[in-house]
Design an enzyme around this catalytic site. Structure first.
Site, PDB file in Angstrom:
ATOM      1  N   ARG A   1      -7.610  12.874   0.848  1.00 43.80           N
ATOM      2  CA  ARG A   1      -6.176  13.362   1.840  1.00 43.80           C
ATOM      3  C   ARG A   1      -4.451  13.046   1.430  1.00 43.80           C
ATOM      4  NH1 ARG A   1      -6.842   9.972   6.696  1.00 43.80           N
ATOM      5  NH2 ARG A   1      -9.390  10.723   6.542  1.00 43.80           N
ATOM      6  N   HIS A   2      -4.290  11.887   0.957  1.00 47.96           N
ATOM      7  CA  HIS A   2      -3.447  11.566   0.202  1.00 47.96           C
ATOM      8  C   HIS A   2      -2.900  10.788  -1.422  1.00 47.96           C
ATOM      9  CE1 HIS A   2      -5.121   7.092   1.480  1.00 47.96           C
ATOM     10  NE2 HIS A   2      -5.111   7.993   2.573  1.00 47.96           N
TER      11      HIS A   2
ATOM     12  N   GLU B   1     -10.809  -9.916   2.636  1.00 49.47           N
ATOM     13  CA  GLU B   1     -10.265  -8.649   3.295  1.00 49.47           C
ATOM     14  C   GLU B   1      -9.743  -8.976   4.998  1.00 49.47           C
ATOM     15  OE1 GLU B   1      -7.391  -5.948   1.545  1.00 49.47           O
ATOM     16  OE2 GLU B   1      -6.076  -5.005   4.024  1.00 49.47           O
TER      17      GLU B   1
ATOM     18  N   ASP C   1      -0.649   4.807   0.042  1.00 53.27           N
ATOM     19  CA  ASP C   1      -0.519   6.142   0.318  1.00 53.27           C
ATOM     20  C   ASP C   1       0.177   6.711   1.284  1.00 53.27           C
ATOM     21  OD1 ASP C   1      -3.004   4.320  -0.643  1.00 53.27           O
ATOM     22  OD2 ASP C   1      -4.169   4.368   1.370  1.00 53.27           O
ATOM     23  N   HIS C   2       1.036   6.226   1.444  1.00 49.89           N
ATOM     24  CA  HIS C   2       1.721   7.106   2.600  1.00 49.89           C
ATOM     25  C   HIS C   2       2.867   8.131   1.662  1.00 49.89           C
ATOM     26  CE1 HIS C   2      -0.125   6.048   6.196  1.00 49.89           C
ATOM     27  NE2 HIS C   2       1.217   4.740   6.917  1.00 49.89           N
TER      28      HIS C   2
ATOM     29  N   GLU D   1      -8.172  -0.013  -3.012  1.00 50.91           N
ATOM     30  CA  GLU D   1      -9.173   0.610  -2.299  1.00 50.91           C
ATOM     31  C   GLU D   1     -10.132   2.234  -2.371  1.00 50.91           C
ATOM     32  OE1 GLU D   1      -7.716   0.880   1.801  1.00 50.91           O
ATOM     33  OE2 GLU D   1      -5.798  -1.085   1.784  1.00 50.91           O
TER      34      GLU D   1
ATOM     35  N   GLY E   1       1.218  -1.344   4.388  1.00 50.46           N
ATOM     36  CA  GLY E   1       2.088  -0.155   3.837  1.00 50.46           C
ATOM     37  C   GLY E   1       2.114   1.083   5.178  1.00 50.46           C
ATOM     38  N   HIS E   2       1.761   0.561   6.156  1.00 50.31           N
ATOM     39  CA  HIS E   2       2.876   1.755   7.257  1.00 50.31           C
ATOM     40  C   HIS E   2       3.681   1.670   7.619  1.00 50.31           C
ATOM     41  CE1 HIS E   2       2.675   4.563   9.875  1.00 50.31           C
ATOM     42  NE2 HIS E   2       3.795   3.702  10.705  1.00 50.31           N
TER      43      HIS E   2
ATOM     44  N   HIS F   1      -3.619  -4.872   7.386  1.00 50.58           N
ATOM     45  CA  HIS F   1      -4.032  -4.254   8.432  1.00 50.58           C
ATOM     46  C   HIS F   1      -3.411  -3.947   9.751  1.00 50.58           C
ATOM     47  CE1 HIS F   1      -5.358  -0.442   9.921  1.00 50.58           C
ATOM     48  NE2 HIS F   1      -6.244   0.013   9.044  1.00 50.58           N
ATOM     49  N   GLY F   2      -2.826  -2.662   9.864  1.00 53.10           N
ATOM     50  CA  GLY F   2      -0.904  -3.141  11.127  1.00 53.10           C
ATOM     51  C   GLY F   2      -0.409  -4.863  11.031  1.00 53.10           C
TER      52      GLY F   2
ATOM     53  N   ARG G   1      -9.681   8.166  -1.396  1.00 50.22           N
ATOM     54  CA  ARG G   1     -10.406   8.680  -0.232  1.00 50.22           C
ATOM     55  C   ARG G   1     -11.174   9.449  -0.884  1.00 50.22           C
ATOM     56  NH1 ARG G   1     -10.618   7.342   5.072  1.00 50.22           N
ATOM     57  NH2 ARG G   1      -8.866   6.365   5.695  1.00 50.22           N
TER      58      ARG G   1
ATOM     59  N   ASN H   1       1.052  -0.991  -0.253  1.00 52.14           N
ATOM     60  CA  ASN H   1       0.015  -0.249  -0.354  1.00 52.14           C
ATOM     61  C   ASN H   1       1.120   1.235  -0.235  1.00 52.14           C
ATOM     62  OD1 ASN H   1      -1.108   2.228   1.683  1.00 52.14           O
ATOM     63  ND2 ASN H   1      -3.207   1.142   1.604  1.00 52.14           N
TER      64      ASN H   1
ATOM     65  N   HIS I   1      -5.440   4.021  -1.955  1.00 49.87           N
ATOM     66  CA  HIS I   1      -6.759   4.532  -1.113  1.00 49.87           C
ATOM     67  C   HIS I   1      -7.272   5.943  -2.090  1.00 49.87           C
ATOM     68  CE1 HIS I   1      -9.546   4.292   2.036  1.00 49.87           C
ATOM     69  NE2 HIS I   1     -10.415   4.208   1.146  1.00 49.87           N
TER      70      HIS I   1
ATOM     71  N   ARG J   1       2.956  18.816   1.493  1.00 52.83           N
ATOM     72  CA  ARG J   1       3.344  20.394   0.943  1.00 52.83           C
ATOM     73  C   ARG J   1       2.091  20.040  -0.885  1.00 52.83           C
ATOM     74  NH1 ARG J   1       8.619  22.424   2.104  1.00 52.83           N
ATOM     75  NH2 ARG J   1       8.620  22.208   4.190  1.00 52.83           N
TER      76      ARG J   1
ATOM     77  N   THR K   1      -6.980   6.085   9.733  1.00 51.92           N
ATOM     78  CA  THR K   1      -6.685   5.619   8.770  1.00 51.92           C
ATOM     79  C   THR K   1      -8.267   4.010   8.856  1.00 51.92           C
ATOM     80  OG1 THR K   1      -5.744   3.372   7.964  1.00 51.92           O
ATOM     81  CG2 THR K   1      -5.756   3.904  10.636  1.00 51.92           C
ATOM     82  N   THR K   2      -8.066   3.691   8.027  1.00 50.36           N
ATOM     83  CA  THR K   2      -9.404   2.665   7.719  1.00 50.36           C
ATOM     84  C   THR K   2      -9.705   1.921   9.458  1.00 50.36           C
ATOM     85  OG1 THR K   2      -9.074   2.009   5.621  1.00 50.36           O
ATOM     86  CG2 THR K   2     -10.700   0.183   6.738  1.00 50.36           C
TER      87      THR K   2
HETATM   88  N1  PXP Z   1      -5.452  -3.387   3.921  1.00 52.38           N
HETATM   89  C1  PXP Z   1      -6.940  -1.518   4.196  1.00 52.38           C
HETATM   90  C2  PXP Z   1      -8.219  -2.464   3.926  1.00 52.38           C
HETATM   91  C3  PXP Z   1      -6.255  -0.664   3.814  1.00 52.38           C
HETATM   92  O1  PXP Z   1      -7.877   0.091   5.020  1.00 52.38           O
HETATM   93  C4  PXP Z   1      -4.922  -0.828   5.109  1.00 52.38           C
HETATM   94  C5  PXP Z   1      -4.586   0.476   5.124  1.00 52.38           C
HETATM   95  O2  PXP Z   1      -5.200   1.796   4.323  1.00 52.38           O
HETATM   96  C6  PXP Z   1      -4.084  -1.469   4.580  1.00 52.38           C
HETATM   97  C7  PXP Z   1      -4.715  -2.884   4.140  1.00 52.38           C
HETATM   98  C8  PXP Z   1      -2.726  -1.391   5.754  1.00 52.38           C
HETATM   99  O3  PXP Z   1      -2.888  -1.396   6.739  1.00 52.38           O
HETATM  100  P1  PXP Z   1      -1.168  -0.551   7.078  1.00 52.38           P
HETATM  101  O4  PXP Z   1      -0.934   0.456   6.316  1.00 52.38           O
HETATM  102  O5  PXP Z   1      -1.128  -0.605   8.503  1.00 52.38           O
HETATM  103  O6  PXP Z   1      -0.065  -1.803   6.832  1.00 52.38           O
END
Ligand code: PXP
Length: 240
Positions: free
Chosen positions: A48-49, A150, A8-9, A69, A212-213, A190-191, A44, A6, A42, A17, A99-100
């Site tokens: 925002r990103h 998912e 997004d970040h 997403e 992602g993160h 996620h996480g 949104r 992911n 994603h 900026r 975040t979601t």
């Molecule tokens: N899956 C979904 C559906 C998400 O919304 C996200 C966060 O955007 C992720 C996975 C990735 O999560 P993380 O950034 O915590 O790895």
């Protein structure tokens, strides 16, 4: 087990900026060169990103697969049907969230999710639904025609007590097994990070993870390619 990144970040940093860099398009190429199996972004409602331009160009340049997403809104369904990503993951979306925050409540949202799935599938787009780990969610996902689920691993990622972690992993595993028995694809996300991915990779029914993160955070210090490769190496140790 496939690894989708992911990005997004990367776009979050750019939007801080309102500049043109860092460009998530470049990030997607680097992730793919490092061995990622797919790119996730994603779009949104508040942009925002990731912005519309990113999704359009990603669809052109991504060689593996693009997972978009999005919330199941009319606006997003229209955009997805125009751009035609390889797959869409439907997620709940709240404007105030960082975040979601959780999986979809499919029973409550059936009237919204089910028509969105039909419209996306009309154009050959595979659809995944982001759900809390539970047998009821899997049954519902099947009923409304999702190709994949998912499984939300956010709670698993936050737990610190060993017994709680084992219990949550059992629920995730049971959810994944049921989905597989019913013929639905199983993703998770996620996480997830370098420390907690191995237990998830141990669940053979999970086809794909979306991260992602933790990878982008590590990339700040090590570079994106090495951060992706390190995650792949950890996964391969469990799932060669
Ligand atoms: N899956 C979904 C559906 C998400 O919304 C996200 C966060 O955007 C992720 C996975 C990735 O999560 P993380 O950034 O915590 O790895």
């Amino acid at each position: 087990m496939r690894l989708c990144i992911n990005i997004d970040h990367i776009a979050t940093l750019r939007q801080a900026r309102l500049e043109s860099e860092p460009d998530p398009i470049v990030a997607a190429g680097i992730c793919e060169l490092a061995g990622a199996d797919g790119i996730v972004c994603h779009l949104r409602e508040d942009r925002r990103h990731i912005i519309d331009r990113d999704v359009r160009i990603l669809k052109e340049i991504v060689k593996t697969k693009l997972d978009l997403e999005m919330a199941a809104t009319d606006e997003m369904v229209k955009i997805a049907k125009e751009i035609k990503p390889h797959m869409v993951t439907l997620v709940p979306e709240k404007r105030q969230e960082l975040t979601t925050e959780g999986g979809l409540d499919l029973a409550a949202l059936e009237f919204k999710i089910s028509p969105a799935i039909d419209l996306l599938k009309e154009d050959g787009i595979k659809v995944s639904v982001f759900i809390e780990p539970s047998p009821e969610s899997v049954d519902m996902a099947l009923e409304i025609g999702a190709d994949m689920i998912e499984i939300h691993t956010g709670k698993y990622g936050r737990l610190r007590d060993a017994n709680d972690i084992i219990t949550e992993l059992e629920i995730i595993s049971r959810t994944a097994k049921l989905a597989k028995e019913l013929g639905i694809g199983v993703n998770a996300g996620h996480g997830l990070n370098y420390g907690n991915i191995t237990a998830i990779a141990n669940i053979a029914e999970i086809d794909e993870v979306s991260i992602g993160h933790s990878i982008i955070a590590r990339a700040v210090f090590t570079g994106l390619g090495p951060a992706v490769k390190e995650m792949i190496e950890i996964i391969r140790r469990t799932r060669p």
